[in-house]
Design a protein around this motif. Sequence first.
Motif, short mmCIF file in Angstrom:
data_model
loop_
_atom_site.label_atom_id
_atom_site.label_comp_id
_atom_site.label_asym_id
_atom_site.label_seq_id
_atom_site.Cartn_x
_atom_site.Cartn_y
_atom_site.Cartn_z
N LYS A 281 0.11 -1.27 -0.17
CA LYS A 281 -0.13 -0.06 0.06
C LYS A 281 0.72 1.34 -0.12
O LYS A 281 1.89 1.37 0.83
N TYR A 284 -0.77 6.27 1.00
CA TYR A 284 -2.14 7.68 0.45
C TYR A 284 -2.97 6.69 -0.36
O TYR A 284 -2.91 5.77 -1.33
N VAL A 285 -4.38 7.28 -0.60
CA VAL A 285 -4.96 7.05 -2.26
C VAL A 285 -4.00 6.78 -3.40
O VAL A 285 -4.49 6.20 -3.79
N GLY A 380 -3.58 2.93 -6.42
CA GLY A 380 -5.28 2.56 -4.55
C GLY A 380 -6.75 3.60 -5.27
O GLY A 380 -7.75 3.30 -4.55
N MET A 381 -6.56 3.57 -6.40
CA MET A 381 -7.53 5.31 -6.43
C MET A 381 -8.87 4.32 -6.79
O MET A 381 -10.16 4.00 -6.82
N SER A 383 -9.85 0.59 -6.11
CA SER A 383 -10.61 0.73 -5.34
C SER A 383 -11.15 1.30 -4.00
O SER A 383 -11.77 1.00 -3.05
N MET A 384 -10.53 3.21 -4.71
CA MET A 384 -11.22 3.39 -2.70
C MET A 384 -12.58 4.15 -3.63
O MET A 384 -12.04 4.97 -4.71
N ARG A 385 -13.42 4.54 -3.70
CA ARG A 385 -14.71 4.90 -3.85
C ARG A 385 -14.72 6.39 -3.37
O ARG A 385 -13.92 6.89 -2.39
N THR A 387 -13.39 8.90 -5.00
CA THR A 387 -11.84 9.63 -4.90
C THR A 387 -12.05 10.38 -5.94
O THR A 387 -11.56 11.86 -5.36
N ARG A 390 -13.58 13.82 -3.94
CA ARG A 390 -13.11 14.62 -3.06
C ARG A 390 -11.89 15.23 -3.94
O ARG A 390 -12.18 16.51 -2.77
N GLN A 438 -3.87 12.91 5.77
CA GLN A 438 -3.57 11.24 6.85
C GLN A 438 -2.82 11.52 7.34
O GLN A 438 -2.07 10.29 8.19
#
Length: 439
Positions: A281, A284-285, A380-381, A383-385, A387, A390, A438
């Motif tokens: 990971k 961060y996103v 990582g974007m 898998s992250m709702r 983005t 934001r 973060q």
Amino acid sequence: MKVVKFGGSSLANSEQFKKVGDIIRADKDRKYVIPSAPGKRFSKDTKVTDLLYRLADEALQKEDFSGTLEEIKERYNEIIEGLGLEGFSLDDQFEEIKKHMTESPEVDYAASRGEHLNGRIMAEYLGFEFLDPFEMVFFDEEGLLDDKKTMRTVGKRLEEVDYAVIPGFYGCGADGKVKTFSRGGSDITGSIVAGACHADVYENWTDVSGFLVADPRIIKNPARIETITYRELRELSYMGASVLHDEAIFPVRRQGIPINIRNTNRPDDEGTWIVESTAQKSGYVITGIAGRKDFCAVLITKDMMNSEIGFGRKVLQAFEDNQISFEHMPSGIDTMTIVVHEDEFIAKEQKVVSAIHRLVKPDSIEIESDLALIAVVGRGMKSMRGTAGRIFSALAHAHVNVRMIDQGSSELNIIIGVENKDFETALQAIYDIFVLTQL
């Protein structure tokens, strides 16, 4: 086996040379060394490569270049003296440069001498063999790297040598003359060597401890990227992240050789790892943010363009015929936008507009200038709702108007277009929402 490349700041003077020598000698696996030309010793100093370009210009203009040549010679003599290389001299090489630039001045030849001369010093200092890339790195008639011939030749030559110094940045053109890569091309040479000898690691040493999430000239003390994929690097490098040449990944990518970006002045720092793929990971996103200013957007509108076969090809032909490459091409059902570099487009804009009218007969064409593009990149974007939400929320809160959005199907990056004047504000807003909150 490790291939190590050192940038100009790492080899700017004898003190930096000594640091590099200590790094190489500390690990017997560091077998092949690719040096750049000496960089700046202090903020107002001039890079040796820039001095060589000045020398080439003077020679081509039939001006006296002896003063510039002497200035360059003094830079190298300072390094030789500082390293205590008694009995070693570059006088013969400088006589050869003088003769060549007097009889048949060539820009690429002059520019390449920075790495060539530094390579000779490095080989003498380390006790390694000197290998001239002019005999191993080849370009085709279009000026592009002849990949197969180069990799075959370099690989065969390295089989005969245990430890060697190979200067970066240049090779042999199809015409038999010296040919250089674009600026920063020593990174590519290092990658070629790493790929040809099937290295375990390609270490690229510079003056920063790896890639940063954002440009430190805009964002104060940005976080470091620990691990980044080749694809993420390609996106960020193209959009202005300048730690590594954006073409340097290709020779190592096909073999999955990792690149480690390290700091010559802080050799114990882990730096950034550039890999084919990873389960790690990023913390961060997003992985990174980068951007560039001064683009133009050409908006073409025509009803039912979606049902007109060959419409997109004809539009792009108008740009191709005028030798203009496009950057992005977001589209709607009745609209198509072509984003191009402003400096390439402005002088030819009316020719392009006329060609588009002739080829596809659009309802209208609008041109918008002063556009900055920002790439938000991260594995990582996907898998992250939320983005994108934001990003736009952060920009709205910072009073930045979004003029263009382009997202690829891979969900690896989102390109946002804003006005030039909002560029720095937009970068800061995106960094704050994904990283600062973060920490």
